[in-house]
Design an enzyme around this catalytic site. Structure first.
Site: not given
Length: 286
Positions: A46, A73, A75, A88
């Site tokens: 993440h 992952e 953003d 993010h």
């Protein structure tokens, strides 16, 4: 050795030798596992492996690759001058030494900032989507959490196509109804719709190009998840929050609790190294 796993390994070796399937790229074995070994649980880091590096940074991506993590992952947001960057939050306040909304700052302004790690300033800059694509090429899958407006998705697709990264991309969609349009534009990208209930799962499974569904614990059901797996679609579940917190308190407690939900085979976590080691020790990653 488990017979099922042994046969998979032999088949992979056969393809390597006879069909030129195998190359030196790390991502080849990850893609093979993703597509042909549903029994293998894959780890998604993440915001990349950010325990020792700033989240969503090049350094954290490199750390994920070093750990042997399958998926990172990230953003994606857009700047005032339409540059896709990795961030993010809506603002740069928490993660950098600057202030303001990403969409109200130019790329030059954002580029002048430095990323923080646990409130300490680092030398890491806010990366662009193109930079992370180049960093990940041939090494790791990227789960794109696209936080910019949908109208900017085409900008991301252009960059992905430019660097021939379609097979390494998992494109996360908050709204599953966007999947057909995205698939039409880029049929080789792996689309991961988020399902919020059983009826949405039923709708998503009608699209034979979907290879992974993001599910929530709120509607987890062994039979429903098995239907997903039987359709050759992976089940993505988060350890974020509840299970990661348990893990930080008592080693293995969170991961063992999460895997009581037996029909999941991708787990996103803030503790990628710990989860990777747990799965290896429990023979889930052979």
């Amino acid at each position: 050795m488990n017979l099922k796993i042994g046969v998979s390994t032999i088949l992979f070796a056969f393809l390597c030798i006879n069909q030129g399937f195998c190359q030196t790229k790390k991502v080849d074995s990850i893609l093979y596992d993703f597509n042909h070994r549903p029994e293998k649980i894959l780890v998604a880091a993440h915001r990349a492996a950010h325990q020792n590096y700033p989240e969503n940074s090049i350094a954290a991506i490199r750390e994920s690759i070093r750990m042997g993590i399958a998926i990172v992952e990230l953003d994606i947001r857009v700047t005032k001058d339409n540059k896709l960057v990795v961030m993010h939050d809506r603002t740069v306040d928490r993660t950098t030494n600057g202030f303001g909304k990403v969409e109200q700052l130019t790329f030059e302004e954002i580029r002048s900032l430095r990323l923080k790690h646990k409130d300490d300033l680092t030398d890491e800059q806010v990366p662009t989507l193109e930079e992370v694509l180049l960093e990940a090429t041939g090494k790791i899958l990227i789960d794109i959490d696209f936080k910019a407006a949908p109208k900017h998705i085409d900008k991301a697709l252009v960059l992905i196509e430019k660097h021939a990264m379609e097979d390494q991309i998992i494109f996360f969609l908050y709204d599953h109804k966007l999947a057909p349009k995205l698939h039409k534009k880029s049929p080789d990208i792996k689309i991961m719709p988020r399902a919020h209930n059983q009826s949405e799962v039923e709708e998503i499974l009608k699209w034979n190009y979907i290879k992974v569904i993001h599910v929530d614990e709120s509607f987890y059901d062994d039979a429903l998840m098995k239907r997903i797996l039987d359709a050759n679609v992976r089940v993505w579940m988060n350890a974020l929050g509840k299970y990661d917190t348990m893990e930080k308190t008592e080693r293995n407690s969170g991961f063992e609790a999460l895997l009581k939900q037996k029909n999941i085979n991708i787990i996103q976590t803030d503790l990628p190294e710990e989860l990777n080691n747990f799965l290896i020790n429990r023979k889930f990653k052979e």
